[in-house]
Design a protein around this motif. Structure first.
Motif, short mmCIF file in Angstrom:
data_model
loop_
_atom_site.label_atom_id
_atom_site.label_comp_id
_atom_site.label_asym_id
_atom_site.label_seq_id
_atom_site.Cartn_x
_atom_site.Cartn_y
_atom_site.Cartn_z
N ARG A 1 0.83 -1.21 0.00
CA ARG A 1 0.00 0.00 0.00
C ARG A 1 0.87 1.26 0.00
N LYS A 2 0.38 2.33 -0.68
CA LYS A 2 1.18 3.55 -0.80
C LYS A 2 1.53 4.13 0.58
N GLU A 3 0.56 4.08 1.49
CA GLU A 3 0.80 4.63 2.83
C GLU A 3 1.99 3.93 3.51
N MET A 4 2.13 2.65 3.26
CA MET A 4 3.23 1.88 3.84
C MET A 4 4.55 2.25 3.17
N CYS A 5 4.51 2.38 1.84
CA CYS A 5 5.71 2.76 1.08
C CYS A 5 6.22 4.13 1.55
N ASP A 6 5.31 5.05 1.84
CA ASP A 6 5.70 6.40 2.27
C ASP A 6 6.37 6.40 3.64
N ARG A 7 6.13 5.36 4.42
CA ARG A 7 6.73 5.29 5.77
C ARG A 7 8.10 4.60 5.75
N ILE A 8 8.53 4.10 4.60
CA ILE A 8 9.83 3.42 4.49
C ILE A 8 10.74 4.22 3.56
N LYS B 1 8.17 6.47 10.70
CA LYS B 1 9.19 6.39 9.65
C LYS B 1 10.25 5.35 9.97
N VAL B 2 10.55 4.50 9.02
CA VAL B 2 11.64 3.53 9.13
C VAL B 2 12.62 3.83 8.00
#
Ligand code: AR6
Length: 174
Positions: free
Chosen positions: A2-9, A152-153
């Motif tokens: 999901r885009k939201e997950m990609c944005d946090r990595i 954020k990771v």
């Protein structure tokens, strides 16, 4: 993913000791008393108080994690985890995945919103970087789906080659 997950990595090339995040993760050994590689760099940058606190912990089994303060580092905390020495057996991937999961759980328990990981086990411990990258990113993405508090990771890679491998993998799944 999901885009939201990609944005946090995020993936970055550089020296993890310089990052201004809530916590950096150390690829330690079971004694937690320092060593070479990223462990040596973190202890040098944090100063002797880090070793003094580590001495009070009494070590850490492979796959688990422990938290200390960051002392002279820009990071508030250091999360020490012990990766597996690569053997080629299925247990390696389970232990490496546990390192990421247990480090992230300590982040949640200590209100850490931003955390940076080195490529655990990919130096002295000999884990192949492509396999380790997939485990690191997949384990983290699964964890983040369930835990919104870690905002954020950042995966910090020392070499250009490793940075390229991580960016290619994230590009493929995002
Ligand atoms: N910032 C980011 N990454 C780094 C840095 C740095 N400053 N320095 C090295 N790396 P390693 P391991 C990368 O060997 O394989 C220690 O002696 C490095 O290029 O540090 O888990 C401990 O005490 C590599 O990709 O950790 C243990 O005995 C990655 O960090 C043992 O090494 C991990 O390499 C642990 O071995």
């Amino acid at each position: 993913m999901r885009k939201e997950m990609c944005d946090r990595i995020a993936i970055r090339q550089g020296d993890i000791t310089r990052l201004e995040v809530d916590a950096i993760v150390n690829a330690a050994n079971r004694s937690l008393l320092g060593g070479g590689g990223v462990d040596g760099a973190i202890h040098r940058a944090a100063g002797p108080s880090l070793l003094a606190e580590c001495r009070t912990i009494g070590g850490c089994p492979t796959g688990e994690a422990r938290i200390t303060k960051g002392y002279n580092l820009p990071a508030i905390y250091v999360i020490h985890t012990v990766g597996p020495v690569y053997s080629g057996k299925p247990k390696d991937s389970q232990l490496l995945s546990a390192c990421y999961r247990n480090s992230l759980q300590l982040a949640v328990d200590n209100q850490v919103a931003s955390i940076a990981f080195p490529a655990i086990s990919c130096g002295v411990y000999g884990y192949p970087i492509k396999d380790a990258c997939k485990i690191a990113v997949d384990t983290t993405a699964t964890f983040l789906e369930k835990k919104p508090s870690v905002e954020k990771v950042i995966f910090v890679l020392f070499s250009d080659r490793d940075d390229g491998i991580y960016k290619a993998y994230l590009g493929k799944i995002c």
